[in-house]
Scaffold this active site. Structure first.
Site, short mmCIF file in Angstrom:
data_model
loop_
_atom_site.label_atom_id
_atom_site.label_comp_id
_atom_site.label_asym_id
_atom_site.label_seq_id
_atom_site.Cartn_x
_atom_site.Cartn_y
_atom_site.Cartn_z
N LEU A 1 40.50 55.72 10.37
CA LEU A 1 41.86 55.27 10.68
C LEU A 1 41.82 53.94 11.44
CD1 LEU A 1 44.99 55.76 11.01
CD2 LEU A 1 44.45 56.98 13.12
N SER A 2 41.03 53.85 12.50
CA SER A 2 41.04 52.67 13.38
C SER A 2 40.55 51.43 12.65
CB SER A 2 40.13 52.89 14.59
OG SER A 2 40.57 54.01 15.31
N ILE B 1 33.86 53.98 13.60
CA ILE B 1 33.87 55.19 12.79
C ILE B 1 32.68 56.10 13.14
CG2 ILE B 1 33.96 56.16 10.45
CD1 ILE B 1 36.47 54.46 11.38
N GLY C 1 42.77 67.44 16.22
CA GLY C 1 41.53 66.78 16.66
C GLY C 1 41.50 66.65 18.18
N GLN D 1 27.28 62.09 42.52
CA GLN D 1 27.30 62.00 43.98
C GLN D 1 26.60 63.20 44.63
OE1 GLN D 1 28.41 59.22 45.14
NE2 GLN D 1 28.29 59.63 47.34
N GLY E 1 20.55 60.20 44.97
CA GLY E 1 19.69 59.27 44.22
C GLY E 1 19.19 59.89 42.92
N GLU F 1 40.40 59.29 19.68
CA GLU F 1 41.47 60.20 19.20
C GLU F 1 42.75 60.04 20.04
OE1 GLU F 1 40.48 63.89 17.47
OE2 GLU F 1 38.46 63.24 16.96
N GLY F 2 43.00 58.79 20.43
CA GLY F 2 44.18 58.47 21.23
C GLY F 2 43.81 58.35 22.69
#
Ligand code: CAA
Length: 380
Positions: free
Chosen positions: A125-126, A157, A242, A336, A340, A363-364
């Protein structure tokens, strides 16, 4: 209202946990370092039924519900969030989209091998200029009578290289804007398809993320999903489910980091006692536990609504928004707690912190989830 899992759910949860601990944990640091896609592990995942978890057994799936899917996604993501995104895209975007909106021939030909894990799917889609603004599709699918010709570029993708089947969203009639968009099943070895370089990412480094270029790719008309112009609704409905998968993935990243933190704080000593005995650490663990519990309930609620065939758009966006923020906050605190040691790779929490970030983006983005949620709030 019941807060207990069925025996079947517990079995799935245990199977996913065992698989993650025995198969995915070994070599995970090296795979992350080398950006190595775990194709052999994904194959086993398919053999165990996890690549088509919710698909009807008549199409080669495991026939489970969305609650089972959430449980499995959480367990796999606790250890390997790269493998779990492959699982998520295959299950909830590709298989679900095909099973729900594909016709019988499409299901027989494409869904069955995807549900069995014989093939992997990708959801295209993107684009370089259409991420959040998904209606602005520049990829075109020209109607040539008995076939379409696809031209354009898809970005970010997941499973881009290993996928055998792409679901591609493209603009057929720009005049009609989103009502002129179609969704197509495209075989990844079709002539005219090429890949850009593998993306070198902050997190989920062993997952595959590629740009895919389509140059005059011929797709038969029978590979269009649904009626002409259904493609944008197809993408939106599919993404709603999704987002439950990505919410569960974020939940798993958070609970994985939390479990490591509890264990470490009982082993590590400072100022003459295990650090779990110090309130500074106890309060961090309490916050993590509370937020993770809330995220888990939100994932279950969205999954339950989907299984009951009720509207789950808002619930899935809420689950994704909240769980991804919990994943980020928990993993930062887990580093945290480890001090270390948390900053070095052997203790796993730094990887989970890097992996968490993408759950607020794909996915948004969190901002897109807020658009979906607020529209639902205003509509009432
Ligand atoms: N179900 C059905 N239809 C829907 C819908 C839904 N959930 N959401 C929107 N629609 C329909 C609307 O009803 C409208 O159709 P009509 O005109 O016929 O009513 C049409 O879609 C357009 O909707 P909007 O007017 O709301 O469009 P918009 O541009 O204002 O906003 C958006 C839409 C919600 C912001 C959408 O663009 C969106 O979700 N963007 C984010 C995209 C995204 O999530 N991308 C993820 C990429 S995939 C990925 O990440 C996979 C991976 O590899 C991990």
């Amino acid at each position: 209202m019941k807060f207990t899992l069925t025996e079947e759910h517990k079995l799935i949860q245990e199977a996913a946990r065992n698989f993650a601990e025995t198969e995915l944990l070994p070599g995970i640091i090296e795979r992350d370092d080398n950006q190595q896609f775990a194709s052999d592990k994904v194959k086993v995942l398919g053999d165990l039924g996890f690549m088509g978890l919710m698909v009807d057994p008549k199409y080669g799936g495991a026939g489970m519900d969305t609650i089972a899917y959430v449980l499995a996604m959480e367990e796999i993501s606790k250890i390997d969030a790269s493998v779990s995104v492959t699982m998520s895209v295959n299950n909830s975007l590709v298989c679900w989209g095909l099973e729900t909106y594909g016709n019988e021939e499409q299901k027989q030909k494409y869904l069955t091998p995807l549900a069995k894990g014989e093939k992997i799917g990708a959801f295209c889609l993107s684009e370089p200029e259409a991420g959040s603004d998904a209606t602005s599709q520049k990829t075109t699918a020209e109607d040539k009578g008995d076939h379409y010709i696809i031209n354009g570029t898809k970005n970010w993708i997941t499973n881009g290289k290993s996928a055998g089947v792409y679901l591609v969203i493209a603009q057929t009639d720009a005049q009609k804007r989103h009502k002129g968009i179609n969704a197509f099943i495209v075989e990844s070895d079709s002539p005219g398809i090429s890949l850009g370089p593998k993306e070198n990412k902050l997190g989920i480094r062993s997952s595959e993320t590629y740009s895919i270029m389509f140059a005059d790719v011929k797709v038969p008309k029978e590979n269009r999903i649904g009626e002409d112009g259904f493609g944008f609704k197809f993408a939106m409905k599919t993404l709603s489910g999704g987002r439950i998968g990505i919410a569960a993935k974020a939940l798993g990243i958070a609970s994985g980091a939390y479990e490591l933190s509890v264990k470490y704080s009982k082993e590590r000593k400072a100022f003459g006692a295990e650090i779990a005995k110090h309130q500074a650490i106890q309060f961090k663990l309490a916050d993590m536990a509370t937020q993770i519990e809330a995220a888990r309930l939100m994932c279950f609620k969205a999954a339950w609504l989907k299984d009951q065939h009720q509207d789950y758009d808002q619930a899935s966006s809420m689950a994704k928004l909240y769980s991804s923020e919990v994943a980020m906050a928990t993993t930062v605190e887990a580093v945290q707690v480890h001090g270390g040691y948390g900053f070095v790779k052997d203790f796993h929490v730094e990887r989970l912190m890097r992996d968490a970030k993408i759950t607020q983006i794909y996915e948004g983005t969190s901002e897109i989830q807020k658009i979906v949620i607020s529209r639902g709030v205003i509509k009432g």
